[in-house]
Design a protein around this motif. Structure first.
Motif, PDB file in Angstrom:
ATOM      1  N   ASP A 182       4.428  -0.390  -4.629  1.00  0.00           N
ATOM      2  CA  ASP A 182       3.689  -0.250  -3.369  1.00  0.00           C
ATOM      3  C   ASP A 182       4.263  -1.068  -2.223  1.00  0.00           C
ATOM      4  O   ASP A 182       3.689  -1.066  -1.132  1.00  0.00           O
ATOM      5  CB  ASP A 182       2.222  -0.644  -3.580  1.00  0.00           C
ATOM      6  CG  ASP A 182       1.466   0.386  -4.403  1.00  0.00           C
ATOM      7  OD1 ASP A 182       1.800   1.582  -4.283  1.00  0.00           O
ATOM      8  OD2 ASP A 182       0.556  -0.001  -5.164  1.00  0.00           O
ATOM      9  N   ASN A 183       5.370  -1.763  -2.455  1.00  0.00           N
ATOM     10  CA  ASN A 183       6.000  -2.535  -1.390  1.00  0.00           C
ATOM     11  C   ASN A 183       7.193  -1.760  -0.838  1.00  0.00           C
ATOM     12  O   ASN A 183       8.307  -1.855  -1.349  1.00  0.00           O
ATOM     13  CB  ASN A 183       6.429  -3.915  -1.885  1.00  0.00           C
ATOM     14  CG  ASN A 183       5.248  -4.761  -2.308  1.00  0.00           C
ATOM     15  OD1 ASN A 183       4.918  -4.803  -3.487  1.00  0.00           O
ATOM     16  ND2 ASN A 183       4.597  -5.404  -1.352  1.00  0.00           N
ATOM     17  N   SER A 191      -2.524   7.583   2.677  1.00  0.00           N
ATOM     18  CA  SER A 191      -1.401   6.808   2.143  1.00  0.00           C
ATOM     19  C   SER A 191      -0.929   7.402   0.828  1.00  0.00           C
ATOM     20  O   SER A 191      -1.702   7.982   0.065  1.00  0.00           O
ATOM     21  CB  SER A 191      -1.796   5.341   1.944  1.00  0.00           C
ATOM     22  OG  SER A 191      -2.820   5.228   0.979  1.00  0.00           O
ATOM     23  N   GLY A 219       0.796  -1.226   0.000  1.00  0.00           N
ATOM     24  CA  GLY A 219       0.000   0.000   0.000  1.00  0.00           C
ATOM     25  C   GLY A 219       0.822   1.266   0.000  1.00  0.00           C
ATOM     26  O   GLY A 219       0.327   2.326   0.390  1.00  0.00           O
ATOM     27  N   GLY A 220       2.103   1.186  -0.404  1.00  0.00           N
ATOM     28  CA  GLY A 220       2.946   2.379  -0.381  1.00  0.00           C
ATOM     29  C   GLY A 220       3.403   2.696   1.039  1.00  0.00           C
ATOM     30  O   GLY A 220       3.936   1.826   1.731  1.00  0.00           O
ATOM     31  N   ASN A 223       0.822   6.119  -2.582  1.00  0.00           N
ATOM     32  CA  ASN A 223       1.056   4.854  -3.282  1.00  0.00           C
ATOM     33  C   ASN A 223       1.170   5.107  -4.785  1.00  0.00           C
ATOM     34  O   ASN A 223       1.131   6.254  -5.248  1.00  0.00           O
ATOM     35  CB  ASN A 223      -0.066   3.855  -2.962  1.00  0.00           C
ATOM     36  CG  ASN A 223      -1.436   4.461  -3.184  1.00  0.00           C
ATOM     37  OD1 ASN A 223      -1.761   4.891  -4.279  1.00  0.00           O
ATOM     38  ND2 ASN A 223      -2.239   4.514  -2.120  1.00  0.00           N
ATOM     39  N   SER A 224       1.307   4.034  -5.539  1.00  0.00           N
ATOM     40  CA  SER A 224       1.541   4.157  -6.978  1.00  0.00           C
ATOM     41  C   SER A 224       0.332   4.701  -7.727  1.00  0.00           C
ATOM     42  O   SER A 224       0.466   5.208  -8.839  1.00  0.00           O
ATOM     43  CB  SER A 224       1.924   2.790  -7.559  1.00  0.00           C
ATOM     44  OG  SER A 224       0.889   1.849  -7.318  1.00  0.00           O
TER      45      SER A 224
END
Length: 287
Positions: free
Chosen positions: A254-255, A243, A229-230, A245-246
């Motif tokens: 996102d990892n 959050s 989830g970023g 994220n991408s």
């Protein structure tokens, strides 16, 4: 203070005082007295009746100040009222449980009791000063950490590890831990040495993914790398989170498997996508 609204005093100046003798105090306030609480260390007490709030000097039984409260003492709560003097707020607080408002009074320089124009949590069952704030136990609204009208945090089972919405009692022990008694949901502990009540997890909706990498704290913000989830940005003051994220930024993956904070920059190790720097102030990402 007994259930008849009478105040009894231990007789320390009698030769047979070790036998447990008490005498009834004849206080010049409307009776019966519902609650009382100490004011300072000079033998003064705030006493609450159905008609008045009064400050009484117990040593000479003199009423130093009083104010009518009969217009607010009508809560349908079987007579269970809360009376607490907050040295932090320099105010005596009256609460009456579920369905009732909360009122605060302050002793003026002229020796009169004045009602404060301040909005406090409602449905209050107990109040206590703790850890730089005033805590309100509410019957149905959880535990409120109140610093001012514009700064407060509400702990409930939805956003923390608090075990119930109805909080009825608060107590500070000799190790400066706060014990929180809930209605039919057990006893909770808030301790600056052991743990905090607030929990951020997928279960309570504060995080969309599990935390997988290091956490960095800057001012009131908590940054945490997420598994898929970023990374999350949690505002500890407002108890909100978002959050990055991408899908909503230039983050290539996102990892976030590694995180290291240095001042106002956070270095992010992203699985199979290299190293990125996040600028906290500008909210920008740099490869």
């Amino acid at each position: 203070l007994n259930t008849y609204g009478e105040v009894w005093q231990w007789q320390t100046d009698r030769p047979d005082a070790d036998r447990g003798l008490f005498s009834l105090l004849d206080l010049s306030v409307s009776s019966p007295i519902i609650k009382m609480c100490p004011y300072g260390n000079s033998g003064q007490m705030f006493v609450l009746t159905k008609e008045t709030l009064a400050l009484v000097n117990l040593s000479d039984k003199e009423v130093l100040a009083q104010i009518p409260v009969d217009n607010i003492m009508n809560a349908d709560n079987s007579g269970h009222y809360t009376l607490y003097y907050s040295s932090r707020m320099d105010a005596v607080i009256i609460g009456a449980g579920i369905g009732s408002s909360t009122y605060a009074y302050r002793l003026s320089d002229g020796g009169e009791l004045d009602v404060l124009d301040v909005e406090l949590p409602g449905d209050v069952k107990d109040v206590i000063d703790y850890d730089g704030a005033t805590y309100f136990a509410t019957d149905g609204g959880g535990l409120v950490r109140w610093e001012s009208e514009t700064s407060s945090i509400v702990f409930t089972p939805s956003n923390s590890t608090l075990s119930g919405f109805a909080v009825h009692s608060l107590f500070i022990d000799s190790d400066n831990n706060l014990w929180i008694g809930t209605y039919r949901n057990g006893l909770n502990l808030l301790s600056p040495y052991l743990d905090k009540v607030a929990t951020y997890s997928m279960k309570n909706g504060m995080l969309r993914h599990n935390v997988v990498s290091a956490v960095y704290v800057h001012d009131n913000k908590i940054f945490a790398g997420l598994d898929g989830g970023g990374f999350a940005i949690i505002d500890a003051k407002t108890n909100t989170s978002r959050s990055i994220n991408s899908s909503n930024s230039g983050l290539p993956g996102d990892n976030v498997v590694g995180m290291a904070g240095v001042g106002k920059n956070i270095w992010l190790g992203i699985y199979r996508h290299g190293l990125y720097r996040y600028d906290i102030e500008s909210d920008d990402l740099h490869y």
